[in-house]
Design an enzyme around this catalytic site. Structure first.
Site, short mmCIF file in Angstrom:
data_model
loop_
_atom_site.label_atom_id
_atom_site.label_comp_id
_atom_site.label_asym_id
_atom_site.label_seq_id
_atom_site.Cartn_x
_atom_site.Cartn_y
_atom_site.Cartn_z
N HIS B 39 0.82 -1.21 0.00
CA HIS B 39 0.00 0.00 0.00
C HIS B 39 0.86 1.26 0.00
O HIS B 39 0.54 2.24 -0.66
CB HIS B 39 -0.91 -0.04 1.23
CG HIS B 39 -1.91 1.07 1.27
ND1 HIS B 39 -3.10 1.02 0.59
CD2 HIS B 39 -1.90 2.27 1.91
CE1 HIS B 39 -3.78 2.14 0.80
NE2 HIS B 39 -3.07 2.90 1.60
N HIS B 85 -10.39 2.94 -0.79
CA HIS B 85 -10.53 2.60 0.63
C HIS B 85 -11.31 1.30 0.71
O HIS B 85 -12.33 1.20 1.38
CB HIS B 85 -11.19 3.74 1.41
CG HIS B 85 -10.44 4.06 2.66
ND1 HIS B 85 -11.01 4.27 3.87
CD2 HIS B 85 -9.10 4.19 2.87
CE1 HIS B 85 -10.08 4.52 4.77
NE2 HIS B 85 -8.92 4.48 4.19
#
Lengths: 233, 719
Positions: B39, B85
């Site tokens: 990430h 998200h």
């Protein structure tokens, strides 16, 4: 016409109101911080703008109604000055007991944002003099708590005193319950106090004041106020 | 402590040992575990992202900062980015989606821009399942609950349904902001001897190692991951926005970073590395929400609504005053230094001592093996002749309008405030959203946004699907008259460790890059979200694209759904297209198969140039670029929203279903008033143009196709 817009922490339609009024009046519009003790001298109209003052914590409008500036707003109203609460501003006015009733969550239990048609019920208030009787106008709504509530008996008294100024209506002007986007009792969208100088309105006239954005009926509210002030009231 | 516990590979650990010349302590190891997670480090995708073109006339800031920025003229710029998200929203839909909105807003704010518009790409599972309904309700409420309160209008979005997302829904949050270019904030401007300041919320244990959590597959039981989801407070964010913008306007800060993934460590080490300064941070001075937090918990916490400021000591007093006005905590907890070391102290001891550039930028790239999917040929096989054409094409159209992928999304968009800030010219529900941008005392300009994703085409034909996704946004913008400025993207994929997934991702990216180069539109920002899968199911390959275009005024804006009686209807672009991976094929035959039309740069350039000229010269009244559901769905939407039907009589050059429901390639449906016909025809001369018929009455009647009343169409569309 001298306009002051109160800015609470969490207000988010304050700049929209400032821009709409400055553009309409060609004059600067004062921004008053919620912690200030006083309004600028010679204020004609105070606007309590939409938004989520204090994050809507506790209850919508409950904390803002106890902000320092609200004493000055109350005094302004007692002295006959004009006060307009839009959306969260309406909620604040009911929490401050400057207007009766309360605003409950919409019947859908969701936030609702869309264009809306309203019927004006009175044209003899400072805020509606430029409207034609029973004129149907378009202002958008954007709220989660817009269902106006009062017990039946008090609602009757409110009606008898002519305090209901705007109702949600069909484009043809019918005020059947289906025309209400939020389940508001008797389709109430806006009311004034008994004296008529304090208006609470869930729909947003400042979002209907610019032809580029499509709607301009909100200008009628500002024209009404300007006319009222010029008329020496 | 073993390096594997924090998710590092042996190769990565060896790289750390080699660089440091010593064994990292526990705090350092944990920092690396998060900073070198997928990430944060993009270690699997950096080589792929290099395929994107990033240079263009309008680019002020390309990829690498918190958001990209394009020039809007008169000293103003548009900052924008889209970010995923996904994992948090799968576990805790309301907070996951809400903090996605909050996070991307802070990315825009960190450029010094006022956030002016949000959009959301939502991917849900089987719409009939209770699980999907619950996730959808939570995600939509979370986006509204945060965005509405923070006062940033949600002006549009994209909603996709496919059973591939049932266990792993996707939430891609987009935000755009307006910045005065001279006030633009960069992370490479910190000098030594400045204060490092924390502004906003207190730091707690929420969201610890959220970035690492987002870098592995979702577990079967996601409830155990709840502590890794952050909790949002839009009221705090609203105060933070106004406070930061006031600090910038008064020129009180040197630099600023939002605290998103990996919190303090990520934001502060990035400034130190990019500015080439050292930094000493005292974790004991960080205001905490709970007792007993360890140094690594403080450094990695993803508590929301915090910003990191770099402040000249002379201006600190004024910064404190502004923060006090907005009732925000504001704490000096470190300083920039000239020694080039990144140091953290806690309890009087040094707990971290690292070279700053090594923390964020040096995760070794992983070259995952790549292999063409074994079943690719099967996915691409489609013999149209083997499909028996449906007898009732009207029923097919009605069924497509009832497809939640194509039907009205008003029930979602009405839960979002799309109008606050009073600059929304065209809100949700159309092919593009249009926003007015005020430029101080200069004339305003208008920005159009188009968000697209077509995971089905990316599944059967990754390269073609990637190109089609990008091209669609550019077509929509061009048809409405906007000049494309740049685009941002979110690459949502399953685990890259599966060679077939990695191959699909590379092909998608290559296709997107081909389209961007072919149409000269650069990427300015982006985000990658991998490991979107559960033990049962992988998501479809899902690149999402948002492109911004400029309209210098509204005279050159060509709207849609404006038919009037007597307008002539035209199909601009090829009449003959493909059924591969179309909504029609999926909905009617249950087939997700078939190749799509290959991207043709020449045809796209020609089409978009003519489309922009059509808008600019006002040669048409209404126009809609064709997308899902093809010509028939475009006709239905134009007719329903215009409140007028049409009579069409075309010599259909192919099978009626291919003509009506085929997808792909540059095509648009135009309505032209009689007086404009000569001009319109001259603009499109030399390019495929089919006259379809005339707008009239209240029935959409296509000879040899279908005949449906507006009421029937609306009934299906709003179902």
């Amino acid at each position: 016409m001298n306009v002051s817009v109160v800015v609470f922490p969490g207000s988010n339609c304050d700049q929209d109101a400032v821009r709409a009024l400055a553009s309409f009046s060609g004059r600067p519009v004062a921004q008053v911080w919620h912690g200030d003790p006083a309004l600028p001298a010679a204020t004609d109209l105070v606007i309590l703008p939409g938004g989520f003052s204090y994050g809507d914590y506790l209850r919508t409008g409950a904390m803002a109604a106890r902000s320092p500036i609200m004493e000055a707003v109350r005094r302004h109203a007692y002295e006959g000055g004009l006060v307009l609460g839009i959306c969260n501003g309406f909620q604040i006015l009911t929490e401050a007991r400057l207007l009766p009733g309360t605003l409950l969550p919409n019947k859908t239990l969701t936030f609702v944002c869309k264009p809306c048609t309203l019927r004006v019920e009175r044209t003899d208030t400072p805020f509606t003099g430029a409207f034609r009787p029973n004129q149907v106008v378009q202002f958008p709504i954007a709220h989660h708590e817009g269902l106006f509530y009062l017990p039946e008996k008090e609602l009757d008294e409110l009606e008898q005193r002519g305090q209901v100024v705007f109702r949600y209506a069909s484009p043809e002007g019918s005020v059947a319950p289906e025309a209400s986007p939020n389940g508001s009792l008797r389709n109430i969208a806006g009311i004034v106090n008994e004296r008529g100088n304090v208006l609470g309105l869930m729909p947003h006239p400042e979002r209907a004041s610019d032809p580029v954005l499509g709607e301009r009926d909100g200008l009628l509210v500002w024209q009404s106020v300007a006319g009222w002030i010029e008329g020496g009231h | 402590m073993d390096f594997r516990t924090v998710g590092l590979t042996e190769n990565e650990y060896k790289t750390i040992l080699r660089e440091l010349g010593r064994t990292p302590n526990e705090t350092e190891l944990r920092l690396f575990g998060v900073m070198w997670s997928e990430h944060c480090s993009y270690k699997s995708t950096r080589p792929l992202l290099r395929l994107f073109p990033i240079e263009g006339r309008a680019v002020v800031q390309g990829p690498g900062e918190n958001a990209g920025v394009v020039d809007l003229g008169e000293g103003f710029g548009l900052a924008f980015k889209v970010e995923s998200h996904n994992h948090p929203s799968a576990v805790e839909p309301y907070q996951g989606a809400a903090t996605g909105v909050g996070g991307i807003i802070r990315d825009i704010l960190a450029m010094g821009a006022r956030p002016v518009a949000s959009m959301d790409g939502l991917f849900f599972g089987d719409p009939e399942l209770r699980k999907t309904k619950a996730l959808r309700q939570g995600i939509v409420a979370g986006i509204g609950g945060y965005g509405n309160a923070v006062g940033v209008p949600t002006v549009g979005g994209k909603t996709v349904y496919d059973e591939a997302y049932t266990e792993n829904p996707l939430v891609n949050a987009f935000c755009a902001g307006v910045v005065r270019l001279e006030d633009m904030v960069r992370s490479d401007t910190a000098q030594s001897g400045r204060l490092v300041v924390l502004l906003g919320a207190k730091t707690g244990r929420d969201g610890i190692a959220g970035a690492a959590f987002a870098s592995v597959e979702l577990a079967e039981d996601t409830s155990a991951s709840r502590p890794q989801v952050q909790i949002g407070d839009p009221f705090a964010e609203k105060l933070l926005i106004e406070c930061c913008l006031e600090l910038l306007e008064k020129r009180l800060i040197d630099s600023m970073q939002d605290m998103g993934a990996a919190g303090i460590i990520s934001s502060s080490s990035e400034i130190a590395a990019k500015s080439g300064v050292g930094m000493t941070l005292d974790l004991d001075r960080v205001p905490l929400r709970e007792k007993g937090m360890t140094p690594w918990e403080i450094a990695l916490s993803e508590s929301q609504e915090r910003m990191l400021l770099i402040v000249n000591p002379d201006r600190m007093e004024q910064v404190l005053q502004v923060a006090a006005k907005w009732a925000l905590d504001c704490t000096v907890f470190g300083e920039t230094t000239g020694d080039g070391r990144y140091v953290m102290k806690a309890g009087g001891a040094m707990v971290v001592d690292l070279p700053p550039a090594f923390i964020g930028g040096n995760a070794p790239i992983i070259h995952w093996p790549s292999r063409e999917p074994r079943d690719l040929e099967e996915r691409q096989r489609l013999e149209v002749e083997e499909l028996s054409p449906p007898k009732d094409l009207g029923a097919v159209l009605r069924s497509l309008l009832e497809d939640p992928n194509l039907g009205s999304k008003a029930w979602i968009s009405e839960q979002y405030d799309s109008m606050v800030q009073t600059n929304t010219v065209i809100g949700p529900g159309g092919p593009v959203s249009v926003l007015r941008v005020l430029r101080g005392d200069k004339s305003p300009v208008f920005v159009a946004f188009s968000m697209e994703a077509d995971p089905w085409k990316c599944r059967t034909d990754p390269r073609g699907g990637g190109a089609e996704t990008v091209a669609r946004t550019l077509r929509s913008l061009s048809v409405c008259g906007a000049e494309p400025l740049g685009w941002t993207n979110c690459l949502n994929f399953p685990s890259p460790q599966d060679p077939e997934v990695f191959w699909e991702m590379r092909e998608c990216v290559q296709g997107m890059a081909d389209a961007a180069r072919g149409l000269s539109c650069p990427v300015v920002s982006g985000n990658v979200s991998l490991y979107n899968e559960t033990p049962q199911k992988k998501i479809l390959p899902t690149p999402l694209v948002v492109t911004a275009g400029l309209l210098s005024d509204l005279d050159g804006f060509l709207p849609w759904s404006r038919w009037r009686e007597g307008d002539h209807l035209f199909l601009a672009g090829m009449p003959n297209t493909a059924l591969g991976a179309s909504r029609y094929l999926l909905r009617t035959f249950g087939l997700l198969q078939g190749k799509i039309l290959p991207f043709d740069a020449g045809a796209e350039q020609d089409f978009t140039a003519r489309a922009r000229r059509t808008a600019k010269e006002r040669a048409a009244r209404s126009a809609r670029s064709l997308a899902g559901g093809g010509l028939a769905v475009a006709l239905a939407k134009e007719a329903m929203e215009s409140g007028i039907g049409a009579r069409l009589d075309v010599q259909i050059p192919t099978r009626p279903d291919v003509f009506l429901f085929g997808e792909g390639g540059p095509r648009a449906l135009y309505a032209v008033p009689p007086a404009s016909l000569p001009l319109f025809r001259s603009i499109w001369r030399g390019s495929p143009l089919t006259e379809l018929g005339v707008a009239t009455g209240n029935i959409l009647d296509v000879k040899r196709g279908f005949s449906l009343s507006l009421a029937e169409l609306r009934d299906s569309w709003r179902r």
